[in-house]
Design a protein around this motif. Sequence first.
Motif, short mmCIF file in Angstrom:
data_model
loop_
_atom_site.label_atom_id
_atom_site.label_comp_id
_atom_site.label_asym_id
_atom_site.label_seq_id
_atom_site.Cartn_x
_atom_site.Cartn_y
_atom_site.Cartn_z
N VAL A 1 14.21 -9.38 11.70
CA VAL A 1 15.67 -9.50 11.53
C VAL A 1 16.30 -9.56 12.92
O VAL A 1 16.01 -8.74 13.79
N VAL A 2 17.14 -10.57 13.12
CA VAL A 2 17.91 -10.63 14.36
C VAL A 2 19.15 -9.77 14.16
O VAL A 2 19.69 -9.69 13.06
N GLN B 1 20.70 0.44 12.95
CA GLN B 1 20.08 0.56 11.63
C GLN B 1 18.79 1.39 11.76
O GLN B 1 18.10 1.31 12.77
N GLY C 1 22.97 -8.22 15.63
CA GLY C 1 24.09 -8.10 16.55
C GLY C 1 24.62 -6.68 16.58
O GLY C 1 25.37 -6.30 17.47
N SER C 2 24.22 -5.90 15.60
CA SER C 2 24.69 -4.53 15.50
C SER C 2 23.92 -3.64 16.47
O SER C 2 22.88 -3.08 16.13
N ARG D 1 14.39 -6.42 6.27
CA ARG D 1 14.78 -5.16 6.95
C ARG D 1 13.88 -4.00 6.55
O ARG D 1 14.29 -2.86 6.61
N ARG E 1 11.01 -19.00 6.14
CA ARG E 1 11.83 -18.25 7.09
C ARG E 1 12.89 -17.42 6.37
O ARG E 1 13.63 -17.91 5.53
N THR F 1 15.18 -13.29 6.58
CA THR F 1 15.43 -11.98 7.21
C THR F 1 14.87 -10.89 6.31
O THR F 1 15.03 -10.94 5.09
C1 LIG Z 1 24.03 -13.60 15.20
C2 LIG Z 1 23.44 -12.81 14.06
C3 LIG Z 1 23.61 -11.44 14.02
C4 LIG Z 1 23.03 -10.69 12.97
N1 LIG Z 1 23.15 -9.33 13.01
C5 LIG Z 1 22.53 -8.60 12.05
C6 LIG Z 1 22.53 -7.18 12.14
O1 LIG Z 1 23.08 -6.58 13.05
N2 LIG Z 1 21.88 -6.48 11.19
C7 LIG Z 1 21.21 -7.10 10.14
O2 LIG Z 1 20.63 -6.41 9.32
N3 LIG Z 1 21.18 -8.45 10.05
C8 LIG Z 1 21.80 -9.21 10.97
N4 LIG Z 1 21.72 -10.58 10.95
C9 LIG Z 1 20.91 -11.23 9.89
C10 LIG Z 1 21.80 -11.91 8.84
O3 LIG Z 1 22.42 -10.92 8.04
C11 LIG Z 1 20.94 -12.83 8.00
O4 LIG Z 1 20.44 -13.88 8.82
C12 LIG Z 1 21.76 -13.42 6.87
O5 LIG Z 1 22.03 -12.43 5.90
C13 LIG Z 1 21.06 -14.59 6.18
O6 LIG Z 1 19.79 -14.18 5.71
P1 LIG Z 1 18.48 -15.01 6.10
O7 LIG Z 1 18.25 -14.87 7.56
O8 LIG Z 1 17.38 -14.40 5.28
O9 LIG Z 1 18.75 -16.44 5.75
C14 LIG Z 1 22.31 -11.35 11.95
C15 LIG Z 1 22.15 -12.74 11.99
C16 LIG Z 1 22.69 -13.46 13.04
C17 LIG Z 1 22.47 -14.97 13.07
#
Ligand SMILES: Cc1cc2nc3c(=O)[nH]c(=O)nc-3n(C[C@H](O)[C@H](O)[C@H](O)COP(=O)(O)O)c2cc1C
Length: 219
Positions: free
Chosen positions: A186-187, A132, A189-190, A56, A52, A54
Motif C-alpha cells: 500500500v502506498v 496506520q 500519504g498518511s 493493508r 495490481r 492495494t
Molecule cells: C497518493 C496516494 C496516497 C495514498 N495514501 C494512502 C494512505 O495513507 N493509507 C492507505 O491505506 N492507502 C493510501 N492510498 C491507497 C489508496 O487508498 C488506494 O490506491 C485506493 O483505495 C485504490 O485502491 P487500489 O490501489 O487497490 O486500486 C494512497 C494512494 C495514493 C495514490
Amino acid sequence: MRISSPNSVRISIIALILLLCSATGAQELQKIVLPVPDTQGGMPLMRALALRSTSRSFDAKELPPQVLSDLLWAATGINRPEAGKRTAPTARNLQEIDVYVAMAGGLYLYDPKGHALLPVVAGDIRALTGRQEFVAEAPVNLVFVADYARMGDAADEIKKFYAATDTGFISQNVYLYCASAGLATVVRGSVDREALAKAMGLRPGQAIILAQTVGYPKE
Ligand SMILES: Cc1cc2nc3c(=O)[nH]c(=O)nc-3n(C[C@H](O)[C@H](O)[C@H](O)COP(=O)(O)O)c2cc1C
C-alpha cells in the motif's frame, strides 16, 4: 491536565528508545550488499496489471534478500548501466527521489549504483513511517524522499510537482513487482512527515513525499 493520545505516547517511547540506542551506540548497522536482481523473472506484464491492488494486511515475516533485491531494483534500480538510467523515469533525469528502507533492524538508504542498502539509523523506526497500525508490523516500509538540492534553481512549485510525479512512477513499479511476486503493498500519504523526518535525520531540502508498505499478505 492535557492527556496524551496513545499514539503520541507510542511515538515518544520509540523516539526515546532510538535516542538511547544512538547515544550508547548499542547497535551498529552494516551495509547490506543485495544479491544480483533477477531481471528475467516475474509474470507477464498484463497479468501483473490485472492483479495490481492495494492491501493493508501484512504478515510479519521478513522478505528474503533476493526478494528485497528484486523489489528495489524494480522500484528504481539501474536498468541501463551505460547511462546510469533507472527503471522509473524522472523529470530531466534528475533522479531526485531516494528510497529509504525501514526494517526491524534499522533504516537504510537504497544505493542504486552499488545495488546495496546503506546504513542510516540503527533501530526500528517502522512505527514512525505512518499513521496506520500495520506499519509497525510489516517487514518493509519504503519512504520516498525528494532531495530538492538536486533540482537546480527550478521554482518550488515545479520541484514539488516533479518530485510527486517521479515518486508515483516508483510507487507503481513497486505495485507491479508486488503483484508479480505475490506480495501485499500500500502506498501511503498518511505520514507524520515532521516526526519521521526527525527520526530519519533528514537534511533541510529533503522532503518526504510518500511511504509504501511491503510484505507477505496475512493468511
Ligand atoms: C497518493 C496516494 C496516497 C495514498 N495514501 C494512502 C494512505 O495513507 N493509507 C492507505 O491505506 N492507502 C493510501 N492510498 C491507497 C489508496 O487508498 C488506494 O490506491 C485506493 O483505495 C485504490 O485502491 P487500489 O490501489 O487497490 O486500486 C494512497 C494512494 C495514493 C495514490
